[in-house]
Scaffold this active site. Sequence first.
Site, PDB file in Angstrom:
ATOM      1  N   ASP A   1     -22.417  19.575 -14.360  1.00  0.00           N
ATOM      2  CA  ASP A   1     -22.041  20.167 -13.077  1.00  0.00           C
ATOM      3  C   ASP A   1     -20.592  19.868 -12.695  1.00  0.00           C
ATOM      4  O   ASP A   1     -20.162  20.173 -11.579  1.00  0.00           O
ATOM      5  CB  ASP A   1     -22.967  19.681 -11.964  1.00  0.00           C
ATOM      6  CG  ASP A   1     -22.961  18.154 -11.826  1.00  0.00           C
ATOM      7  OD1 ASP A   1     -22.371  17.477 -12.695  1.00  0.00           O
ATOM      8  OD2 ASP A   1     -23.555  17.643 -10.855  1.00  0.00           O
TER       9      ASP A   1
ATOM     10  N   GLU B   1      -2.404   4.481 -19.507  1.00  0.00           N
ATOM     11  CA  GLU B   1      -3.718   4.910 -19.997  1.00  0.00           C
ATOM     12  C   GLU B   1      -3.603   6.034 -21.015  1.00  0.00           C
ATOM     13  O   GLU B   1      -4.317   6.055 -22.022  1.00  0.00           O
ATOM     14  CB  GLU B   1      -4.597   5.341 -18.824  1.00  0.00           C
ATOM     15  CG  GLU B   1      -4.838   4.272 -17.769  1.00  0.00           C
ATOM     16  CD  GLU B   1      -5.358   2.955 -18.325  1.00  0.00           C
ATOM     17  OE1 GLU B   1      -5.893   2.943 -19.453  1.00  0.00           O
ATOM     18  OE2 GLU B   1      -5.223   1.936 -17.635  1.00  0.00           O
TER      19      GLU B   1
ATOM     20  N   HIS C   1      -5.320  -8.714 -23.054  1.00  0.00           N
ATOM     21  CA  HIS C   1      -4.489  -8.612 -21.853  1.00  0.00           C
ATOM     22  C   HIS C   1      -3.705  -9.901 -21.618  1.00  0.00           C
ATOM     23  O   HIS C   1      -2.583  -9.859 -21.113  1.00  0.00           O
ATOM     24  CB  HIS C   1      -5.351  -8.316 -20.624  1.00  0.00           C
ATOM     25  CG  HIS C   1      -6.006  -6.974 -20.645  1.00  0.00           C
ATOM     26  ND1 HIS C   1      -7.300  -6.794 -21.095  1.00  0.00           N
ATOM     27  CD2 HIS C   1      -5.561  -5.747 -20.294  1.00  0.00           C
ATOM     28  CE1 HIS C   1      -7.613  -5.511 -21.004  1.00  0.00           C
ATOM     29  NE2 HIS C   1      -6.581  -4.857 -20.523  1.00  0.00           N
TER      30      HIS C   1
END
Length: 918
Positions: free
Chosen positions: A306, A401, A492
């Site tokens: 949807d 990203e 990280h």
Amino acid sequence: MLRRTRTPHAFGAATAAAVVLALAAPPALALPADASPDPVPALVAGQDTAAPQLVTGLSEPAAGAPADAARAHLAAHPDRYRVDPGELVEAGSERDADGRRTVRFEQRHGGIPVFGAQYLVHLTGEGAAQRVESVGGKYFTGLSAPTTATVPDAALRELALGAVQDARARAGATAEDRGAVVLPGGAGRLARHFTVRTTDPASGDRAAREVYVDAVAGVVALAYDARTPSPAGASPTGDAAPSPGGDPQPATGTTPDVHGNAVKVNAVRLPDGGYRLTDLTRHSVITTYDAAGRDADDFVGPLPADAVPVASPGPDFPAATGTSGATDAHLGAGTVYDFYRDRLGRDGLDGKGGPIVSVVNVTSGGKPYANAYWDGTKMVYGSGGGAYFPFSAALDVTGHEMTHGVVAHTANLTYLGQSGAMDEALADYFGNAIEVTARGLSMNDPKAALLGEDKCRTGTPQACADRHLDDHRTTVADYLGATGALDNGGVHLNSPVFAGALWDIRRTLDPLTADRVVYRALADYLTPLDDFVDGRDAVLAAGRSLGLSRAQLRTVAAAFDAHGIKAGWQHRIGTDSRTLLPDVSGSMSLPAAADGHWVAMGPISGRTDRNALYTGPTTGRTAPVRLSPDDGRYHSYAATDGAGAVWIAVGTDARGWGQEVLTAPLTGAGPVRSLFHSATQQPGGVQVSGRDVAFLVRDAGRTGVRLSRDGAPAVEIPLPEGHSASDLTLRDGLLGWTESWHEGEQQVTAPTVYSIAAGRVTAQYTAHSGAGARPSEAYGTRLAGGRLLWVDIPLGDAGAHGSIRSGALDGSGTSEVLSGDTPNAPTRGSLITASDQAVTYRVVPHSLLGPAPAGGWTNAALPKLWQVPLAGGAPQRVSCDRGDQDQPAADQGTRVVWLDATGGGPDLVVRDRPAVTC
């Protein structure tokens, strides 16, 4: 991912394991005489292989199509490369703006992919002028692992699922079979790769973990958190609703950004007159979706059926398009595409003009989600909330990203340890470079080196930024050695070291030149298992291929030098411990110590078998001795009394797959005797004291105690119905364990002493659960100094500290060695070990899973070892080493051996006495 805030499940079995080992010298290579002043290495030796890691300075003819020419070149120089072209499968090629080609091959062993093994050939020129310029990568010689699994498929899947420690999460876990793979290192290990997905029963958060199960031995050989939660092969477009009534047409719309400023956006006009945030002006179609506050987990893999792009009835999009972060995500995606296309010649994230999809305004567990990530197919941005704008508000976050997508389609760096830290570092570098370029900032602008500084609603950019690329971190001063249980080995934690070096290169060279050099290193030189030094060599090689002068190359080398990224940097980190066995990788390498000797699983310098059991003196004055037979099985989970050892062998032999309890004297001269073997029952917790050997056996959900005397077959020590044992300990004819059972809904835990001679329990102390006392549990039972020791910790409080208690062996009473109110008292799950003089335990100051501590990950936030006298007193730090300290094993007096990750290991190390102050 920009920074980790969602909490994945804890997995057991193996944590992140190194998959490459000892240095092997490749053959000599004649190079041009003028190569010596060049800081680019002409020949770099590989690790655990005879094939070189990098060969530069070549100019050799190579006729034919690029892939054919590359393969023929390797075949023509077998003594130089030690590569079998028949084991190479073309994985693709990159062609840059200068027409230079890089052919990327993947290694196969018996037709099975070798984990992280890629070999690259770089060519220049066309037709008759085509030449090989350089060659390198990871190719593993000496592989002889079998190519047929002996453990059934169903059992392999169950072993992968068994890596989930939380029983409730394990009940709903799934294991996606990714196929067979050979893990390199020595002869190699045939494994089956599974992506295990779980859902936290409390929070509903999903997690994914890459699990590699040895298909011959039947153990988890390697496991680490998946960087992205998307299933393999998932499409970003999914089953999105089609455009009604015909094809959409390019159009321009107006929409507010996250700050309410009206901006123009590229959109499409639908036949019904409506508009959508789909940009058709670039080769890559850019589409933006609004999750409208739905949970991020709803968008794992293909888009929901949807899901439709952000829509508007007319060209003026509503205010929600800005407040959701959709406008900024849409514009940011276009800016990132243009940077890679116009500046670096790359057509989209996949290099082929593939679709670019963003989803904004996701939440997590019904709460605002302050993060962003690349999920393997698309960008997903959190709703922000509170102090944060939607994370798409920061262009450097968008660039970060999307660069993960570029990395995935080029070097595909393994998201583990140093290779994973380089993945994050490259995303940081390009994220900031994209923002600085788009906004016309000077490299000297205070904001230029800040990542994510625009996502906060309040506060200064410096306080808001997630990372500062100009903070001058170095390997020697700032590298945080972490095991795979923490941040996938520090992806990280340690990325700023490498990112800082790259940013210094951009500051000292022309920024466009720096961007081209770093991009070429990523696209043309880096391979999945590369470490920081490999990354340095890749950047220098890329600079040479782009025609940088020797002065410029020396500038690049100086930037890496300034951040301590050079060969042997791990050995320059100051430590106060002595190394007994380097590079002991994997959670099966659990050391034991007693009476001046250690026992552990791990490799020995110059050897290729990393699954054998070795022993040596805790003084480190003589070379280790191998204890276990060379039978291809895993030999670990050992115990020793200083004269002999007992351990568990897991794998396949003439009897088929099974687990066996073996024992042998520490001389290494044998004999090795078998005390127990089973294909269905699981032994563990082995202990040895003189002529006695004891171990636990788990069968049908219950764990019992077995005892062998003088090498006789083991017999079971009966426990009451419904009772189980754990934390087995054995000393001078006495057995100890933590006994557990249920009384109604309540679980009772009781440290227990059993006399072997008398054949009965002589003492049992239940954890504090009586009237008026706070319910607690006991664990970590140990016999030492004529007493029984254990940790007593409150139930139901994840952050609680426990006390160390001591009980008389005849049950006559207890005393307290260390109060739970004492600073640096044991935390939940702290490992405990003891000699006759001192108790040593591991403290985890901050959860290894979930959000980083308030001040960021620092040395003080990593797990450390503490020691307290057996008679009581103030705890002292065992060692001031900077890395994660794990698996302590007490020797004599105050001497302790443990696994220390300070140098990126972990290494098996020892210290004779506490460090007192750090």
